[in-house]
Design a protein around this motif. Structure first.
Motif, PDB file in Angstrom:
ATOM      1  N   HIS A  31       0.836  -1.210   0.000  1.00  0.00           N
ATOM      2  CA  HIS A  31       0.000   0.000   0.000  1.00  0.00           C
ATOM      3  C   HIS A  31       0.871   1.262   0.000  1.00  0.00           C
ATOM      4  CE1 HIS A  31      -3.587   2.403   0.757  1.00  0.00           C
ATOM      5  NE2 HIS A  31      -2.899   3.055   1.678  1.00  0.00           N
ATOM      6  N   ASN A  32       1.904   1.274   0.846  1.00  0.00           N
ATOM      7  CA  ASN A  32       2.803   2.436   0.895  1.00  0.00           C
ATOM      8  C   ASN A  32       3.589   2.578  -0.406  1.00  0.00           C
ATOM      9  OD1 ASN A  32       1.957   2.992   3.480  1.00  0.00           O
ATOM     10  ND2 ASN A  32       3.709   2.058   4.466  1.00  0.00           N
ATOM     11  N   GLN A  33       3.997   1.458  -0.986  1.00  0.00           N
ATOM     12  CA  GLN A  33       4.719   1.521  -2.255  1.00  0.00           C
ATOM     13  C   GLN A  33       3.826   2.061  -3.366  1.00  0.00           C
ATOM     14  OE1 GLN A  33       7.241  -1.690  -3.599  1.00  0.00           O
ATOM     15  NE2 GLN A  33       7.295  -2.522  -1.533  1.00  0.00           N
ATOM     16  N   ILE A  34       2.543   1.685  -3.343  1.00  0.00           N
ATOM     17  CA  ILE A  34       1.607   2.194  -4.355  1.00  0.00           C
ATOM     18  C   ILE A  34       1.550   3.715  -4.261  1.00  0.00           C
ATOM     19  CG2 ILE A  34      -0.825   2.328  -5.033  1.00  0.00           C
ATOM     20  CD1 ILE A  34      -1.064  -0.621  -4.128  1.00  0.00           C
ATOM     21  N   ILE A  35       1.405   4.223  -3.053  1.00  0.00           N
ATOM     22  CA  ILE A  35       1.318   5.675  -2.861  1.00  0.00           C
ATOM     23  C   ILE A  35       2.615   6.348  -3.302  1.00  0.00           C
ATOM     24  CG2 ILE A  35       1.148   7.496  -1.111  1.00  0.00           C
ATOM     25  CD1 ILE A  35      -0.812   5.592   0.382  1.00  0.00           C
ATOM     26  N   ASP A  36       3.767   5.783  -2.902  1.00  0.00           N
ATOM     27  CA  ASP A  36       5.057   6.374  -3.285  1.00  0.00           C
ATOM     28  C   ASP A  36       5.228   6.447  -4.794  1.00  0.00           C
ATOM     29  OD1 ASP A  36       5.730   6.671  -0.634  1.00  0.00           O
ATOM     30  OD2 ASP A  36       7.070   4.928  -0.567  1.00  0.00           O
ATOM     31  N   ARG A  37       4.828   5.401  -5.499  1.00  0.00           N
ATOM     32  CA  ARG A  37       5.031   5.348  -6.944  1.00  0.00           C
ATOM     33  C   ARG A  37       3.903   6.030  -7.722  1.00  0.00           C
ATOM     34  NH1 ARG A  37       9.084   1.525  -8.247  1.00  0.00           N
ATOM     35  NH2 ARG A  37       9.828   0.535  -6.365  1.00  0.00           N
ATOM     36  N   TYR A  38       2.724   6.100  -7.134  1.00  0.00           N
ATOM     37  CA  TYR A  38       1.587   6.745  -7.802  1.00  0.00           C
ATOM     38  C   TYR A  38       1.817   8.248  -7.906  1.00  0.00           C
ATOM     39  CZ  TYR A  38      -3.341   7.373  -9.121  1.00  0.00           C
ATOM     40  OH  TYR A  38      -4.504   7.653  -9.793  1.00  0.00           O
ATOM     41  N   PHE A  39       2.494   8.809  -6.901  1.00  0.00           N
ATOM     42  CA  PHE A  39       2.768  10.242  -6.861  1.00  0.00           C
ATOM     43  C   PHE A  39       4.270  10.493  -6.966  1.00  0.00           C
ATOM     44  CE2 PHE A  39      -1.180   9.702  -4.416  1.00  0.00           C
ATOM     45  CZ  PHE A  39      -2.019  10.507  -5.158  1.00  0.00           C
ATOM     46  N   PRO A  40       4.826  10.444  -8.178  1.00  0.00           N
ATOM     47  CA  PRO A  40       6.274  10.576  -8.328  1.00  0.00           C
ATOM     48  C   PRO A  40       6.822  11.991  -8.166  1.00  0.00           C
ATOM     49  CG  PRO A  40       5.257  10.369 -10.469  1.00  0.00           C
ATOM     50  CD  PRO A  40       4.158  10.216  -9.450  1.00  0.00           C
ATOM     51  N   GLY A  41       6.023  13.008  -8.387  1.00  0.00           N
ATOM     52  CA  GLY A  41       6.506  14.395  -8.296  1.00  0.00           C
ATOM     53  C   GLY A  41       5.426  15.265  -7.703  1.00  0.00           C
TER      54      GLY A  41
END
Length: 158
Positions: A31-41
């Protein structure tokens, strides 16, 4: 134990340790990885009146697929190092071995893609609704309709 054997053990240990470290890094909370990668900038998101945002399923599936493929790749690397300890080419023609390695690699990649795509599409088949505060450090929020109404009301009040 021979010096060559010790060097071989150290080499395999280093390679396997590297693969395991990468596996551990990619196996943290999905779940945390999804958020980190979903919002790259820098990103703008819309919140609903419950202060939630929606992550589109297509993008979530793309992100999760990438995460799962990396996990699979690191597993393949680690398993390959361990299995490699028990094997040797022997007197088999190196061209035949090369062709079989290419075919085996291709089959593992295709099989991994098929299985992981199936898992991703089944597990993440709908948009994800998450609280805005879980992405506040990665994305700026547009005002909600209620907040806009309050702003307009405040402007015309004064």
């Amino acid at each position: 134990m021979e010096k060559v054997t010790v060097i071989y053990i150290i080499a395999i240990s280093l390679q396997l340790a590297g693969a395991v470290i990468l596996i551990i890094n990619y196996c943290r909370n999905t779940h945390n990885q999804i958020i980190d990668r979903y919002f790259p900038g820098s990103n703008l998101v819309e919140r609903d009146n419950k202060d939630n945002i929606v992550l589109e399923k297509e993008r979530v599936q793309e992100v999760v697929r990438e995460i799962f493929m990396n996990r699979c790749a690191f597993f393949y690397i680690g398993a390959g190092y361990i299995v490699g300890i028990y094997g040797e080419a022997g007197k088999t023609n190196k061209c035949i071995i090369s062709i079989l390695v290419i075919i085996g690699s291709f089959l593992l990649i295709v099989l991994g893609e098929i299985i992981l795509n199936g898992i991703v599409k089944k597990r993440y088949k709908e948009d994800m609704e998450i609280p805005y505060n879980s992405v506040a450090s990665k994305a700026d929020a547009l005002p909600t309709e209620k907040e806009m109404d309050e702003i307009v009301e405040d402007v015309f009040k004064n």
